[in-house]
Design a protein around this motif. Structure first.
Motif, PDB file in Angstrom:
ATOM      1  N   PRO A   1       5.880  -1.462 -10.303  1.00 13.66           N
ATOM      2  CA  PRO A   1       4.724  -1.622  -9.413  1.00 13.66           C
ATOM      3  C   PRO A   1       3.472  -1.047 -10.075  1.00 13.66           C
ATOM      4  O   PRO A   1       3.543  -0.106 -10.864  1.00 13.66           O
ATOM      5  N   LYS A   2       2.327  -1.635  -9.753  1.00  6.48           N
ATOM      6  CA  LYS A   2       1.066  -1.247 -10.388  1.00  6.48           C
ATOM      7  C   LYS A   2       0.120  -0.730  -9.313  1.00  6.48           C
ATOM      8  O   LYS A   2      -0.576  -1.505  -8.658  1.00  6.48           O
ATOM      9  N   PRO A   3       0.070   0.609  -9.115  1.00  5.52           N
ATOM     10  CA  PRO A   3      -0.904   1.171  -8.169  1.00  5.52           C
ATOM     11  C   PRO A   3      -2.322   0.964  -8.696  1.00  5.52           C
ATOM     12  O   PRO A   3      -2.577   1.059  -9.893  1.00  5.52           O
ATOM     13  N   VAL A   4      -3.237   0.680  -7.798  1.00  4.84           N
ATOM     14  CA  VAL A   4      -4.625   0.434  -8.173  1.00  4.84           C
ATOM     15  C   VAL A   4      -5.343   1.766  -8.353  1.00  4.84           C
ATOM     16  O   VAL A   4      -5.340   2.615  -7.460  1.00  4.84           O
ATOM     17  N   SER A   5      -5.961   1.930  -9.515  1.00  2.00           N
ATOM     18  CA  SER A   5      -6.724   3.143  -9.808  1.00  2.00           C
ATOM     19  C   SER A   5      -8.087   3.051  -9.135  1.00  2.00           C
ATOM     20  O   SER A   5      -8.747   2.004  -9.206  1.00  2.00           O
ATOM     21  N   PRO A   6      -8.549   4.128  -8.507  1.00  4.46           N
ATOM     22  CA  PRO A   6      -9.861   4.084  -7.859  1.00  4.46           C
ATOM     23  C   PRO A   6     -11.015   3.972  -8.853  1.00  4.46           C
ATOM     24  O   PRO A   6     -12.122   3.611  -8.472  1.00  4.46           O
ATOM     25  N   GLU A   7     -10.771   4.225 -10.128  1.00  2.00           N
ATOM     26  CA  GLU A   7     -11.825   4.140 -11.136  1.00  2.00           C
ATOM     27  C   GLU A   7     -12.047   2.721 -11.650  1.00  2.00           C
ATOM     28  O   GLU A   7     -13.034   2.461 -12.337  1.00  2.00           O
ATOM     29  N   LEU A   8     -11.129   1.803 -11.347  1.00  5.32           N
ATOM     30  CA  LEU A   8     -11.216   0.438 -11.865  1.00  5.32           C
ATOM     31  C   LEU A   8     -11.535  -0.536 -10.738  1.00  5.32           C
ATOM     32  O   LEU A   8     -11.198  -0.291  -9.582  1.00  5.32           O
ATOM     33  N   SER A   9     -12.168  -1.642 -11.081  1.00  2.63           N
ATOM     34  CA  SER A   9     -12.529  -2.631 -10.060  1.00  2.63           C
ATOM     35  C   SER A   9     -11.274  -3.352  -9.557  1.00  2.63           C
ATOM     36  O   SER A   9     -10.345  -3.619 -10.312  1.00  2.63           O
ATOM     37  N   PHE A  10     -11.276  -3.648  -8.262  1.00  2.91           N
ATOM     38  CA  PHE A  10     -10.166  -4.348  -7.624  1.00  2.91           C
ATOM     39  C   PHE A  10     -10.699  -5.129  -6.436  1.00  2.91           C
ATOM     40  O   PHE A  10     -11.483  -4.606  -5.654  1.00  2.91           O
ATOM     41  N   TRP A  11     -10.305  -6.400  -6.340  1.00  3.43           N
ATOM     42  CA  TRP A  11     -10.611  -7.155  -5.131  1.00  3.43           C
ATOM     43  C   TRP A  11      -9.582  -8.254  -4.941  1.00  3.43           C
ATOM     44  O   TRP A  11      -8.879  -8.645  -5.868  1.00  3.43           O
TER      45      TRP A  11
ATOM     46  N   MET B   1      -5.290   3.758   2.553  1.00  4.18           N
ATOM     47  CA  MET B   1      -4.117   3.629   1.697  1.00  4.18           C
ATOM     48  C   MET B   1      -4.525   3.074   0.331  1.00  4.18           C
ATOM     49  O   MET B   1      -5.530   2.367   0.203  1.00  4.18           O
ATOM     50  N   GLN B   2      -3.722   3.383  -0.670  1.00  3.03           N
ATOM     51  CA  GLN B   2      -3.954   2.918  -2.033  1.00  3.03           C
ATOM     52  C   GLN B   2      -3.250   1.572  -2.223  1.00  3.03           C
ATOM     53  O   GLN B   2      -2.053   1.464  -1.996  1.00  3.03           O
ATOM     54  N   PRO B   3      -3.971   0.519  -2.639  1.00  4.19           N
ATOM     55  CA  PRO B   3      -3.323  -0.764  -2.913  1.00  4.19           C
ATOM     56  C   PRO B   3      -2.347  -0.644  -4.083  1.00  4.19           C
ATOM     57  O   PRO B   3      -2.585   0.102  -5.037  1.00  4.19           O
ATOM     58  N   VAL B   4      -1.262  -1.406  -3.988  1.00 11.50           N
ATOM     59  CA  VAL B   4      -0.258  -1.465  -5.054  1.00 11.50           C
ATOM     60  C   VAL B   4       0.118  -2.933  -5.243  1.00 11.50           C
ATOM     61  O   VAL B   4       0.351  -3.648  -4.267  1.00 11.50           O
ATOM     62  N   MET B   5       0.169  -3.374  -6.503  1.00 15.48           N
ATOM     63  CA  MET B   5       0.589  -4.737  -6.822  1.00 15.48           C
ATOM     64  C   MET B   5       2.035  -4.687  -7.311  1.00 15.48           C
ATOM     65  O   MET B   5       2.361  -3.922  -8.218  1.00 15.48           O
ATOM     66  N   VAL B   6       2.885  -5.515  -6.700  1.00 17.11           N
ATOM     67  CA  VAL B   6       4.317  -5.483  -6.987  1.00 17.11           C
ATOM     68  C   VAL B   6       4.778  -6.860  -7.470  1.00 17.11           C
ATOM     69  O   VAL B   6       4.414  -7.885  -6.885  1.00 17.11           O
ATOM     70  N   SER B   7       5.596  -6.874  -8.515  1.00  9.54           N
ATOM     71  CA  SER B   7       6.190  -8.103  -9.039  1.00  9.54           C
ATOM     72  C   SER B   7       7.540  -8.346  -8.385  1.00  9.54           C
ATOM     73  O   SER B   7       8.235  -7.400  -8.014  1.00  9.54           O
ATOM     74  N   TYR B   8       7.928  -9.614  -8.274  1.00 10.94           N
ATOM     75  CA  TYR B   8       9.286  -9.931  -7.823  1.00 10.94           C
ATOM     76  C   TYR B   8      10.295  -9.619  -8.925  1.00 10.94           C
ATOM     77  O   TYR B   8      11.406  -9.200  -8.659  1.00 10.94           O
ATOM     78  N   ASN B   9       9.898  -9.839 -10.180  1.00  2.98           N
ATOM     79  CA  ASN B   9      10.783  -9.582 -11.310  1.00  2.98           C
ATOM     80  C   ASN B   9      10.880  -8.062 -11.491  1.00  2.98           C
ATOM     81  O   ASN B   9       9.889  -7.391 -11.786  1.00  2.98           O
ATOM     82  N   GLU B  10      12.075  -7.531 -11.319  1.00  2.20           N
ATOM     83  CA  GLU B  10      12.273  -6.076 -11.322  1.00  2.20           C
ATOM     84  C   GLU B  10      12.059  -5.414 -12.674  1.00  2.20           C
ATOM     85  O   GLU B  10      12.005  -4.193 -12.748  1.00  2.20           O
ATOM     86  N   LYS B  11      11.898  -6.191 -13.739  1.00  3.12           N
ATOM     87  CA  LYS B  11      11.630  -5.552 -15.038  1.00  3.12           C
ATOM     88  C   LYS B  11      10.182  -5.068 -15.145  1.00  3.12           C
ATOM     89  O   LYS B  11       9.827  -4.370 -16.080  1.00  3.12           O
ATOM     90  N   TYR B  12       9.365  -5.419 -14.140  1.00  4.70           N
ATOM     91  CA  TYR B  12       7.972  -4.954 -14.106  1.00  4.70           C
ATOM     92  C   TYR B  12       7.819  -3.893 -13.028  1.00  4.70           C
ATOM     93  O   TYR B  12       8.213  -4.084 -11.887  1.00  4.70           O
TER      94      TYR B  12
ATOM     95  N   GLU C   1       0.845  -1.195   0.000  1.00  8.00           N
ATOM     96  CA  GLU C   1       0.000   0.000   0.000  1.00  8.00           C
ATOM     97  C   GLU C   1       0.877   1.240   0.000  1.00  8.00           C
ATOM     98  O   GLU C   1       2.028   1.199   0.432  1.00  8.00           O
ATOM     99  N   GLN C   2       0.297   2.323  -0.487  1.00  5.55           N
ATOM    100  CA  GLN C   2       0.979   3.617  -0.451  1.00  5.55           C
ATOM    101  C   GLN C   2      -0.049   4.700  -0.177  1.00  5.55           C
ATOM    102  O   GLN C   2      -1.248   4.505  -0.396  1.00  5.55           O
ATOM    103  N   GLU C   3       0.434   5.829   0.299  1.00  5.31           N
ATOM    104  CA  GLU C   3      -0.466   6.963   0.470  1.00  5.31           C
ATOM    105  C   GLU C   3      -0.831   7.475  -0.917  1.00  5.31           C
ATOM    106  O   GLU C   3       0.040   7.663  -1.771  1.00  5.31           O
ATOM    107  N   PRO C   4      -2.116   7.690  -1.189  1.00  2.00           N
ATOM    108  CA  PRO C   4      -2.515   8.144  -2.520  1.00  2.00           C
ATOM    109  C   PRO C   4      -1.983   9.542  -2.834  1.00  2.00           C
ATOM    110  O   PRO C   4      -1.877  10.388  -1.945  1.00  2.00           O
ATOM    111  N   ASP C   5      -1.670   9.751  -4.108  1.00  2.00           N
ATOM    112  CA  ASP C   5      -1.249  11.079  -4.569  1.00  2.00           C
ATOM    113  C   ASP C   5      -2.380  12.081  -4.344  1.00  2.00           C
ATOM    114  O   ASP C   5      -3.557  11.718  -4.319  1.00  2.00           O
ATOM    115  N   ALA C   6      -2.024  13.333  -4.241  1.00  2.00           N
ATOM    116  CA  ALA C   6      -3.002  14.400  -4.001  1.00  2.00           C
ATOM    117  C   ALA C   6      -4.103  14.414  -5.062  1.00  2.00           C
ATOM    118  O   ALA C   6      -5.255  14.694  -4.747  1.00  2.00           O
TER     119      ALA C   6
END
Length: 123
Positions: A106-116, A93-104, A73-78
């Motif tokens: 991190p993918k912060p979750v947009s509040p406009e898109l579905s997430f569960w 907090m804003q959910p963030v999806m992180v890969s172990y492979n560093e070539k990817y 998680e991260q604090e959401p941008d202003a």
């Protein structure tokens, strides 16, 4: 991301001793974003749950596609902060999806898109 659809599954048998007791189901990894820990084609065991603790590896559905990622998680941008404030005025907090492979990235979750969260990876 992969589509996790009902009916889109395969039956595979495993010795009971190889399946963690808490596992509710298994999912086959697709891709290299979680290497070197999880390999393409590997089956991971998942405990169904609706919440993860930052640092847990989980199965999540974001914008209709399924992911195996480290949950953080991260604090959401202003610019989107107001989307993470509930009716009691509490900032979440804003959910963030992180890969172990560093070539990817991190993918912060947009509040406009579905997430569960589907579940926690056990192995």
């Amino acid at each position: 991301g992969e589509f996790l659809e009902e009916g889109n599954f395969e039956m595979v048998r495993f010795p009971a001793s190889t399946v963690p007791e808490q596992a509710d189901f298994g999912i086959r990894v697709n891709g290299d974003s979680m290497e070197p820990v999880y390999q393409d084609g590997q089956i991971v065991w998942v405990q169904a749950c609706k919440r993860l603790t930052p640092g847990d590896v989980g199965i999540m559905v974001y914008d209709g596609a399924g992911y195996i990622k480290v949950y953080t998680e991260q604090e959401p941008d202003a610019s989107i902060r107001e989307n993470f404030i509930d009716s009691n005025g509490i900032l979440h907090m804003q959910p963030v999806m992180v890969s172990y492979n560093e070539k990817y990235e991190p993918k912060p979750v947009s509040p406009e898109l579905s997430f569960w969260i589907v579940g926690r990876v056990l192995n």
